[in-house]
Design a protein around this motif. Structure first.
Motif, short mmCIF file in Angstrom:
data_model
loop_
_atom_site.label_atom_id
_atom_site.label_comp_id
_atom_site.label_asym_id
_atom_site.label_seq_id
_atom_site.Cartn_x
_atom_site.Cartn_y
_atom_site.Cartn_z
N ALA A 1 1.91 6.47 -7.17
CA ALA A 1 0.90 7.44 -7.59
C ALA A 1 1.40 8.88 -7.42
O ALA A 1 1.10 9.75 -8.24
N GLU A 2 2.19 9.10 -6.39
CA GLU A 2 2.69 10.46 -6.11
C GLU A 2 3.84 10.85 -7.04
O GLU A 2 3.99 12.03 -7.37
N GLU B 1 0.83 -1.21 0.00
CA GLU B 1 0.00 0.00 0.00
C GLU B 1 0.86 1.25 0.00
O GLU B 1 0.57 2.22 -0.72
N VAL B 2 1.93 1.25 0.77
CA VAL B 2 2.84 2.40 0.79
C VAL B 2 3.51 2.56 -0.57
O VAL B 2 3.57 3.67 -1.12
N LEU B 3 3.99 1.47 -1.16
CA LEU B 3 4.64 1.56 -2.46
C LEU B 3 3.66 2.03 -3.53
O LEU B 3 4.03 2.83 -4.41
N SER B 4 2.43 1.59 -3.47
CA SER B 4 1.41 2.03 -4.42
C SER B 4 1.16 3.53 -4.29
O SER B 4 1.05 4.25 -5.29
N LEU C 1 7.82 -0.22 -9.01
CA LEU C 1 7.88 -0.84 -7.68
C LEU C 1 6.97 -2.06 -7.58
O LEU C 1 7.35 -3.07 -6.99
N LEU C 2 5.79 -1.95 -8.17
CA LEU C 2 4.81 -3.04 -8.11
C LEU C 2 4.43 -3.47 -9.51
O LEU C 2 4.38 -2.66 -10.43
#
Length: 98
Positions: free
Chosen positions: A39-40, A32-35, A48-49
């Motif tokens: 997005a940012e 969730e943090v990597l997502s 990353l994902l």
């Protein structure tokens, strides 16, 4: 919860700094943090994902200095005060070194 996100090599250049101190929802996972970071920072998108939301296998992602692949991967939970370090793939080396 408060996290320190650390970036290395090309990712540091994309983010524009060595680390970010950020607030994330309590109970957030590594994925969730990597997502959120993808997005940012558009230049991180899909780096990353993968399309399934899984951490790309060539990356090294560490929670408090431990590789998350030895925990629960992207599902690894994070807690207030944790650090998350993201290393891009490493290539190269020297041939014929004795």
């Amino acid at each position: 919860m408060h996290l320190e996100c650390r970036f290395f090599a090309t990712y540091r250049a994309i983010v524009g700094q060595k680390s970010l101190d950020r607030e994330f929802p309590d109970g957030a996972t590594v994925a969730e943090v990597l997502s959120t970071l993808e997005a940012e920072y558009p230049d991180l998108e899909a780096q990353l994902l993968d399309e399934d939301g899984t951490i790309r296998p060539q990356l090294s992602v560490l929670k408090n200095g431990r590789d998350v692949t030895h925990m629960d991967g992207g599902a690894t939970g994070l807690e207030d005060g944790d650090s998350l370090s993201v290393f891009p793939p490493v290539a190269g080396g020297a041939r014929g070194v004795s």
